[in-house]
Design an enzyme around this catalytic site. Structure first.
Site, PDB file in Angstrom:
ATOM      1  N   ARG A  10       0.848  -1.210   0.000  1.00  0.00           N
ATOM      2  CA  ARG A  10       0.000   0.000   0.000  1.00  0.00           C
ATOM      3  C   ARG A  10       0.879   1.253   0.000  1.00  0.00           C
ATOM      4  O   ARG A  10       0.541   2.271  -0.600  1.00  0.00           O
ATOM      5  CB  ARG A  10      -0.962   0.014   1.195  1.00  0.00           C
ATOM      6  CG  ARG A  10      -0.273   0.015   2.523  1.00  0.00           C
ATOM      7  CD  ARG A  10      -1.245   0.171   3.696  1.00  0.00           C
ATOM      8  NE  ARG A  10      -0.601  -0.231   4.933  1.00  0.00           N
ATOM      9  CZ  ARG A  10      -0.850   0.325   6.118  1.00  0.00           C
ATOM     10  NH1 ARG A  10      -1.741   1.278   6.219  1.00  0.00           N
ATOM     11  NH2 ARG A  10      -0.241  -0.099   7.199  1.00  0.00           N
ATOM     12  N   GLU A  58     -18.837   3.850  -0.256  1.00  0.00           N
ATOM     13  CA  GLU A  58     -18.050   3.147  -1.274  1.00  0.00           C
ATOM     14  C   GLU A  58     -18.817   2.912  -2.571  1.00  0.00           C
ATOM     15  O   GLU A  58     -18.227   2.869  -3.651  1.00  0.00           O
ATOM     16  CB  GLU A  58     -17.542   1.813  -0.715  1.00  0.00           C
ATOM     17  CG  GLU A  58     -16.542   1.956   0.430  1.00  0.00           C
ATOM     18  CD  GLU A  58     -17.174   2.299   1.775  1.00  0.00           C
ATOM     19  OE1 GLU A  58     -18.421   2.186   1.898  1.00  0.00           O
ATOM     20  OE2 GLU A  58     -16.430   2.696   2.695  1.00  0.00           O
TER      21      GLU A  58
END
Lengths: 313, 271
Positions: A10, A58
């Site tokens: 990440r 989302e």
């Protein structure tokens, strides 16, 4: 290979994304209130005009990205894998994959190695869901170098991409000058005693297992499948023909992920027994990432044990 | 080529209504009631309001329309055919194997379709994305999004509504096709989304209301909506499901069913 220096994919993603932002004005980044931890914050700080926080929403995140893509931008969208794919599956399906829009879904915190947050935040079905979508390219990278390459390379694909990233820091496997290609696996060694096919964070474990087995005089090859779809059939079939045992390993449910992908290839091309290691159709649990790898038996030691104890082939 | 003559726009709307019935009858499936309720809205937008060029369907500066209630596709297809995006004969292929006129609009297949839709609740978010992108490019595109009133039951609509006002998307105009019916019955009986106006108002929208079948009023309200700055606009269009065909009007059962031979002849005679 540098086993001591570790970096989470990440982090590599966030840094590479900011570099990509410098190279192309087309890159837009969207997040859903997780930019500090998905590392899109690095991009956001450098290019505030091209970063949109959509808040904790989302489904909206994914569909907004679809709209942005219709204006010839290349949106990179991030959240935790569980929310990015699970919460917004229908939006990915109908607003991105079906109209084949140029959206890159880069999801962090995949697998049980997401750790302490527990099962609700440990996504073990995302590869399965994303690879079953027509038009979708699916990547799952294993280290810093490969992730940096992938972040930039997927911008060249004109269509939807899912990139699976991890929270837990993992060893650097590849030199900076390693050449990767979408759809081509990366093979370590030419061993014929067995093959371990791995993806993502457990590729390093497979390589450690390779070293351990070598000490016992067993020579296996390791294949890093960074592109789950389209999968590198040739490298898998070749391994099935040339080596004794085939083991797959992933930080993902053994249903629907890499192991299943390999079985799909071999069942039609070169039927052979495949031992699938991964999360055995069970939800995760809280704990440290490294502890969970041991708990769910996806470490180098587990690979060695499975290799030595399996007598099926 | 903007049409300002009201009678001409009414004639276009009549043609659309006939096309809707023809398409659904020939396909033996589709959504006549929902299509008939948004005819004038689409006619005014495509023939009077939007900056579009059917010869250049991908023109970057064009205005966009997302038919979020994608099941009203027969209305959109008739409009697009009349505008010249594709030959009118193709309307007979609606919902047939190999056609470009899919059950729900597909932007990959059919020129003039700005976004694929069908799964309710997503269009407004996509419209927000388009509006953001247009602003980022410093372009003047207007983004129109038609949603159903039953569709307002989808939670994502309100996520998108929040986004629209948060980012001050004054280039976005939402039209609620407020016909008061959904598949299972009256919206207030199935899952009441009312008060629609107050909800949007509290989400930061400029809220306007109009008779969704009155062309003159529709033109005026769209012109007015263009002046709104710093916030998105929603036009609540009061409509009649099945409008124009007496036995379909205000009947939930005509949401998604095709007329039989007799009903077809009756409907066409009325139009």
């Amino acid at each position: 290979m540098n086993w001591d220096k570790k970096i989470a994919t990440r982090q590599s993603y966030g840094e590479a994304l900011a570099e990509l932002g410098k190279e192309s004005e087309k890159i837009i980044v969207l997040d859903a209130d997780l930019s500090k931890t998905t590392k899109t914050e690095i991009f956001a700080k450098q290019f505030p005009d091209r970063f949109f926080d959509i808040g904790i929403a989302e489904q909206n995140l994914i569909s907004v990205a679809a709209g942005i893509a219709t204006f010839n931008f290349i949106p990179y969208v991030s959240s935790f894998a569980v929310f990015a794919t699970g919460r917004a599956y229908d939006q990915i399906r109908n607003s991105i994959a079906y109209p084949k829009l140029n959206v890159k879904i880069c999801a962090t915190h995949s697998g049980v190695t997401a750790g302490e947050d527990g099962a609700t935040h440990q996504m073990i079905e995302d590869i399965s869901m994303m690879r079953t979508l027509p038009n979708m390219t699916v990547l799952s990278t294993s280290d810093d170098t490969q992730t940096r390459w992938a972040v930039k390379e997927i911008a060249k694909i004109n269509g939807p991409v899912y990139l699976r990233l991890c929270r837990l820091a993992s060893p650097i496997i590849y030199n900076d000058d390693t050449k990767f290609e979408i759809g081509k696996g990366h093979q370590f060694g030419e061993g014929t005693d067995g093959t371990v096919i791995a993806t993502g964070i457990v590729v390093a474990e497979a390589l450690k297992a390779q070293e351990k087995l070598k000490k016992q005089g067993i020579d296996i090859r390791v294949i890093d499948i960074h592109t789950i779809k389209p999968i590198d059939k040739d490298i898998i079939i070749k391994a099935a023909k040339e080596t004794k045992k085939i083991i797959t390993i992933e930080d993902h449910n053994i249903i629907g992920g890499l192991g299943s992908s390999v079985c799909e290839v071999l069942s039609t091309e070169y039927p052979k027994n495949v031992i699938r290691m991964g999360i055995n159709d069970t939800f995760g649990t809280s704990g440290k990432g490294e502890e969970l790898m041991k708990f769910f038996h996806i470490t180098a030691e587990d690979i060695v044990n499975v290799y030595l104890n399996n007598t099926q082939n | 080529m903007k049409i300002t003559n009201i009678e001409e726009l009414e004639e276009i709307s009549r043609n659309v209504r006939r096309d809707i019935i023809e398409q659904v009858y020939k396909a033996k499936s589709g959504h006549p009631g929902s299509s008939l309720s948004c005819v004038e809205i689409l006619a005014v937008l495509y023939f009077n309001q939007m900056n579009i060029n059917p010869k250049e369907p991908k023109m970057e500066e064009r205005d966009r329309l997302i038919l979020s209630k994608g099941h009203a596709s027969p209305a959109l297809y008739s409009i697009l055919a009349q505008k010249g995006y594709f030959p009118k004969e193709e309307l007979k292929d609606f919902r047939k194997l190999g056609c470009r006129l899919q059950g729900h609009p597909d932007l990959k297949k059919l020129p003039g379709v700005d976004m694929s839709s069908g799964s309710l609740g997503q269009g407004l978010s996509v419209a927000c994305g388009m509006a953001l992108a247009s602003k980022l490019k410093k372009q003047k595109n207007k983004i129109y999004c038609i949603v159903g009133d039953g569709e307002l039951e989808e939670g994502q609509i309100w996520e998108a509504a929040m986004t629209a006002s948060h980012y001050k998307l004054d280039n976005l105009c939402v039209i609620v096709d407020n016909n008061n019916l959904q598949i299972d019955g009256k919206i207030e009986n199935v899952m009441n989304p009312k008060p629609i106006d107050k909800k949007f108002e509290s989400f930061g929208f400029e809220v306007l209301e109009v008779d969704g079948h009155n062309i003159e009023k529709l033109i005026k309200i769209f012109e007015y909506a263009k002046q709104i700055q710093e916030k998105p606009t929603v036009i609540i269009a009061k409509t009649i499901k099945g409008k124009g065909v007496s036995f379909m009007e205000n009947k939930a059962e005509w949401h998604g069913k095709a007329p039989n031979d007799e009903e077809y002849k009756n409907a066409i005679n009325q139009l």
